[in-house]
Design a protein around this motif. Structure first.
Motif, short mmCIF file in Angstrom:
data_model
loop_
_atom_site.label_atom_id
_atom_site.label_comp_id
_atom_site.label_asym_id
_atom_site.label_seq_id
_atom_site.Cartn_x
_atom_site.Cartn_y
_atom_site.Cartn_z
N MET A 44 0.94 -1.43 0.04
CA MET A 44 0.20 -0.22 0.17
C MET A 44 1.19 1.61 0.13
N ALA A 45 2.16 1.24 0.54
CA ALA A 45 3.39 2.17 1.06
C ALA A 45 3.38 2.79 -0.36
N GLN A 46 3.65 1.53 -1.52
CA GLN A 46 5.04 1.98 -2.56
C GLN A 46 3.82 2.05 -3.64
N MET A 47 2.39 1.48 -3.47
CA MET A 47 1.07 2.19 -4.48
C MET A 47 0.95 3.37 -4.26
N ASN A 48 0.65 3.91 -2.90
CA ASN A 48 0.52 5.24 -2.05
C ASN A 48 1.49 6.60 -2.78
N GLN A 49 2.72 5.89 -3.03
CA GLN A 49 3.76 6.48 -2.96
C GLN A 49 3.69 7.13 -4.77
N ARG A 50 3.68 5.71 -5.86
CA ARG A 50 3.70 5.80 -6.85
C ARG A 50 2.57 6.43 -7.33
N LEU A 51 1.33 6.95 -7.00
CA LEU A 51 0.35 7.57 -7.10
C LEU A 51 0.42 9.30 -6.57
N SER A 52 1.08 9.01 -5.90
CA SER A 52 0.90 10.87 -5.30
C SER A 52 2.48 11.03 -5.43
N GLY A 53 3.72 10.90 -4.51
CA GLY A 53 4.61 11.11 -4.19
C GLY A 53 4.37 11.07 -2.59
N ILE A 54 3.44 10.83 -2.26
CA ILE A 54 3.19 11.01 -0.68
C ILE A 54 4.15 9.80 0.11
N ASP A 55 4.62 9.62 0.70
CA ASP A 55 5.62 8.70 1.80
C ASP A 55 4.48 8.73 3.07
N THR A 56 4.87 7.11 3.43
CA THR A 56 3.87 6.49 4.76
C THR A 56 5.73 6.68 6.12
N PHE A 57 5.27 6.59 6.48
CA PHE A 57 6.16 6.89 7.88
C PHE A 57 5.68 5.40 9.16
N PHE A 58 6.00 4.06 9.04
CA PHE A 58 5.75 3.16 10.13
C PHE A 58 6.38 3.49 11.33
N LEU A 59 5.64 2.88 12.37
CA LEU A 59 5.78 3.57 13.98
C LEU A 59 5.51 1.48 14.36
N SER A 60 6.49 1.33 15.06
CA SER A 60 5.98 -0.19 15.46
C SER A 60 5.67 -0.22 16.74
N THR A 61 4.55 -0.63 16.70
CA THR A 61 3.44 -0.97 17.56
C THR A 61 4.12 -1.58 19.13
N SER A 62 4.09 -0.62 20.12
CA SER A 62 3.93 -0.52 21.41
C SER A 62 3.30 -3.15 21.92
N PRO A 63 4.68 -3.25 22.11
CA PRO A 63 4.66 -4.41 22.32
C PRO A 63 3.92 -5.00 22.99
N ARG A 64 2.76 -3.95 24.03
CA ARG A 64 1.71 -4.29 25.11
C ARG A 64 0.75 -4.60 24.05
N TYR A 65 0.60 -4.35 22.73
CA TYR A 65 -0.63 -3.98 21.76
C TYR A 65 -0.20 -3.92 20.79
N SER A 66 0.52 -5.33 20.58
CA SER A 66 1.33 -6.00 19.49
C SER A 66 0.16 -6.48 18.67
N PHE A 67 -0.75 -7.51 19.79
CA PHE A 67 -1.95 -8.51 19.51
C PHE A 67 -3.25 -7.87 18.78
N LEU A 68 -2.82 -6.54 19.59
CA LEU A 68 -4.44 -6.09 19.43
C LEU A 68 -4.84 -5.21 17.81
N SER A 69 -5.94 -6.00 17.29
CA SER A 69 -6.77 -5.31 16.27
C SER A 69 -8.11 -4.76 16.45
N SER A 70 -8.81 -4.38 15.62
CA SER A 70 -10.37 -3.77 15.97
C SER A 70 -11.03 -5.13 15.92
#
Ligand code: PNS
Length: 168
Positions: free
Chosen positions: A108-134
């Motif tokens: 997705m980051a590469q597609m968004n970059q290709r479409l618009s030049g907008i960069d995606t920055f990834f933050l590592s999730t805190s280990p406390r929440y790494s199992f969590l999803s909505s």
């Protein structure tokens, strides 16, 4: 230098159905790195199994993020990069929980970059929440499991109220 004020605006996009403490952590940390953060809530998700309506998702997010002065919540539909351009956002921030997130997020980051030049920055999730999803929070809450400590208190209260006596 032109003398123009340059404001670094980032988008934190997602469905937020509902907002979890993992989301709050990523948004809080984004708000430390960027001048402005727009929490971009998708209003026409591909996923059909939504739990909360858009208005309630917004209310739950507003309460969870009210301590952050440079964060606002907006809805979008269609392409995220179009919304980013309309709002002058030149960055997207995503949390990475595990290697399993990486393939799709990179694509997705590469597609968004290709479409618009907008960069995606990834933050590592805190280990406390790494199992969590909505989606897991929705499932556990639906069957009466305890999700306190995984979502803000007011979200937990709402989930308990919603599913009280309805475990199936
Ligand atoms: O919380 P989610 O459901 O994982 O969020 C996914 C979201 C909304 C960030 C993603 O599906 C998205 O950006 N959708 C907008 C449509 C779009 O721009 N698609 C092209 C992505 S390369």
């Amino acid at each position: 230098m032109t003398g123009e004020t340059c404001v670094a605006t980032a988008l934190c996009p997602g469905s937020f159905d509902p907002v979890t403490l993992g989301h709050v952590d990523i948004i809080e940390r984004s708000a430390r790195h960027f001048d402005e953060v727009i929490v971009a809530v998708i209003s026409n998700p591909q996923k059909t199994q939504s739990l909360f309506g858009l208005e309630e998702r917004q209310e739950l997010l507003e309460k969870a993020l009210s301590h952050l002065g440079n964060v606002r919540i907006e809805f979008f539909k269609g392409l995220l990069v179009e919304f980013a351009k309309e709002h002058g956002a030149d960055s997207i921030v995503k949390g990475l929980r595990a290697v399993s997130d990486f393939d799709y997020e990179l694509q997705m980051a590469q597609m968004n970059q290709r479409l618009s030049g907008i960069d995606t920055f990834f933050l590592s999730t805190s280990p406390r929440y790494s199992f969590l999803s909505s989606s897991l929070v929705r499932e556990v809450a639906r069957f009466g499991g305890d999700v306190s400590g995984m979502v803000p208190r007011h979200v937990n209260d709402r989930l308990v109220e919603m599913f009280r006596g309805k475990e199936a």
